[in-house]
Design an enzyme around this catalytic site. Structure first.
Site, mmCIF file in Angstrom:
data_model
loop_
_atom_site.group_PDB
_atom_site.id
_atom_site.type_symbol
_atom_site.label_atom_id
_atom_site.label_comp_id
_atom_site.label_asym_id
_atom_site.label_seq_id
_atom_site.Cartn_x
_atom_site.Cartn_y
_atom_site.Cartn_z
ATOM 1 N N ASP A 1 0.943 -1.267 -0.029
ATOM 2 C CA ASP A 1 -0.107 -0.003 -0.024
ATOM 3 C C ASP A 1 1.089 1.264 0.203
ATOM 4 O O ASP A 1 0.680 2.032 0.684
ATOM 5 C CB ASP A 1 -1.081 -0.106 1.286
ATOM 6 C CG ASP A 1 -1.816 -1.045 1.410
ATOM 7 O OD1 ASP A 1 -2.455 -1.644 0.309
ATOM 8 O OD2 ASP A 1 -1.892 -1.689 2.490
ATOM 9 N N GLU B 1 -11.222 1.906 -4.343
ATOM 10 C CA GLU B 1 -10.557 2.312 -2.956
ATOM 11 C C GLU B 1 -9.251 2.841 -3.389
ATOM 12 O O GLU B 1 -8.737 3.041 -4.559
ATOM 13 C CB GLU B 1 -10.282 1.158 -1.842
ATOM 14 C CG GLU B 1 -9.462 -0.088 -2.422
ATOM 15 C CD GLU B 1 -9.308 -1.376 -1.863
ATOM 16 O OE1 GLU B 1 -10.032 -1.460 -0.820
ATOM 17 O OE2 GLU B 1 -8.483 -2.203 -2.208
#
Length: 540
Positions: free
Chosen positions: A44, A215
């Site tokens: 991430d 997302e």
């Protein structure tokens, strides 16, 4: 009889990690770099630029210290300068599985201040932390109590601050995985929401196709256009990166007709040396006007397995007709890439990428930034000061299956093919086991430990998979043994465990199924770690 907490400390002399992946042996020409730029469990990624420096952060879930902050002058060679979560008072992960806690962070820089946004899942929710220096200190979390969902990010525009994030859609979700990207304005003085909150993207780029898990949103502005860059289709093999744009920050946003701008899902499953799960990208404009993307991907073996977790990659961004593309459809992620024009030519990417040997002699006053704790320690059980040149671990009663903090010091497994070894003094008294652990989460691990018994020294290899703990090997060593060196060796899904008490390496067990440490077997979002471990097994 003394109580368990008074057990004698276990002394470790050194720890060594060696990585030797064949795919990381490809020769580099001058001006080239190697992908991943951060090997091992560095998922991430988010990136920002402050002047001529670049800063990158990753998620760490319930590991501590949390959210590493990296600095680079050239996007390729990185140095960890700090952690956003480095004080036990900031967050508490007790009671949580290893894949809860600190999810995907975002880092931004504006007007002399660094901002990191994050969702502490099941441990507080969405928050912002700020710092004047990216090395810290970072503020305590500024909680966004009225903002649900995950993956918050900031965007600064015309004197205003906007917060975007993933949350449930308006009304009842139409299908499993139906999410939305929301935006609201924040007050500059309090960093709290003001005004309306509006959906920018409902479901994904094409709601009729029932896209899932839109997302990781990031907003960028270029040539009068607002670009909303998001991940779509979940952080697995179908993962992708998509983009939409608008002339107005509030939309409407028009999807790019050639989405996705990054994916590996359109490649054959049986391709050699696959890189999968590609997505969750963030892009940045470099000092020379070029654009670059950092994103996550996984290096698989056996089609679906990956013990090294989700790693950080870097690729150039190409702009065409006002749209960005990271990788053309049907193209494999390259592991050797031409670097930026300003890339340092004489620097090494080790020990964050490539093949290397890394050794900690435990001769510094503080722990190396490579070391992590499983959850936040409530007491200082790892010490480098009391015994010069040694790591002293005060063993806790918590085992690797705890939902609190075990006395296990974790280092990321960064290669499919690796060796990790450590030397320690065998505990003089019974009631303490010590050695190494190879760890994925509280229900998926190996423990390779020694303990004194009436019969001598017992060396035991245990495996935890799900609810079952199995003893794979036991060896009784001479009672006179004082010191031992332990080694865990991995190659894809094949692991092996060996020891040396002064007469050379002896195998405790070879051909051990190491897929227990794979994310697809263990579940969750993290990668494997390995390191020194000790535990009190009974009162002394």
């Amino acid at each position: 009889m003394t109580s368990a907490h008074a057990a004698e400390p276990v002394l470790f002399d050194w720890f060594e990690y060696k990585g030797h992946d064949a795919t990381l042996e490809q020769p580099l020409k001058p001006g080239q770099y190697r992908n991943p730029i951060l090997t091992g469990f560095y998922p991430d990624p988010s990136i920002t630029r402050a002047g001529d420096r670049y800063y990158l952060v990753n998620s760490t879930f319930t590991y501590y210290p949390g959210i590493p902050v990296f600095e680079s002058r050239d996007l390729v060679h990185w140095t960890q300068v700090g952690n956003v979560i480095d004080r036990p008072s900031q967050l508490d992960f007790d009671g949580l599985g290893m894949s809860r806690g600190v999810f995907a962070p975002t880092i931004e820089y504006h007007d002399g201040t660094f901002y990191v946004l994050n969702t502490s899942v099941d441990a507080g929710g969405n928050f912002i932390a700020t710092a004047k220096n990216p090395a810290g200190p970072w503020s305590d979390p500024i909680w966004l109590k009225s903002i649900d969902g995950i993956d918050p990010a900031l965007f600064f525009d015309d004197g205003k601050i906007y917060l975007i994030n993933n949350d449930a859609p308006e009304g009842k979700p139409l299908y499993e995985g139906h999410r939305a990207i929301w935006m609201t304005e924040l007050a500059p003085d309090t960093l709290q929401p003001i005004g309306p909150r509006k959906v920018l993207i409902n479901g994904g780029m094409d709601l009729s196709e029932k896209p899932i898990w839109i997302e990781g949103p990031h907003l960028h502005k270029r040539d009068g256009w607002y670009y909303l860059v998001c991940a779509e289709d979940g952080t697995g093999p179908q993962h992708s990166q998509v983009v939409a744009r608008s002339r107005s920050i509030w939309g409407p946003y028009t999807p790019y007709e050639h989405n996705p701008i990054l994916t590996q899902r359109d490649l054959p499953d049986d391709r050699p040396d696959p890189i999968t799960n590609a997505g969750h990208a963030d892009i940045v404009e470099a000092t020379d006007g070029t654009w670059w993307a950092v994103f996550l991907g996984s290096r698989n073996y056996g089609v679906t397995h990956y013990n090294t977790g989700r790693e950080t990659y870097l690729l150039p961004v190409t702009w065409k007709d006002g749209w960005p593309t990271i990788l053309a459809h049907g193209t494999r992620i390259p592991q050797v890439v031409d670097g930026p024009s300003f890339m340092q030519r004489d620097a090494t990417q080790a020990p964050l990428s490539g093949n290397f040997t890394w050794r900690d002699e435990f001769d510094k006053p503080t722990l190396d930034t490579a070391w992590l704790f499983a959850r936040v320690p409530k007491q200082a059980w790892a010490d480098l000061r009391s015994h010069a040149g040694k790591l002293s671990i005060q063993p806790l009663a918590e085992g690797l299956d705890t939902l609190r903090n075990p006395s296990f010091l974790a280092r990321r497994q960064q290669h499919l093919a690796f060796e990790a070894s450590t030397a320690l003094a065998i505990p003089a008294a019974g009631g303490t086991e010590a050695g190494m652990a190879a760890f994925q989460n509280e229900k998926h691990w190996f423990a390779y430990t020694v303990q004194r018994t009436r019969d001598g020294v017992q060396l035991t290899l245990r495996k935890r998979q799900g609810e079952a703990t199995t003893t794979l090997a036991t060896t009784t060593l001479p009672a006179k043994a004082k010191n031992i060196t332990l080694k865990v060796q991995g190659d894809g899904g094949q692991y092996a465990f060996a020891y040396d008490i002064g007469s050379g390496w002896q195998w405790s067990k070879q051909d051990v199924d190491g897929t227990v440490l794979s994310t697809d077997v263990a579940g969750g979002f993290i990668g494997a770690t390995v390191g020194p471990y000790a535990r009190i097994t009974q009162e002394q």
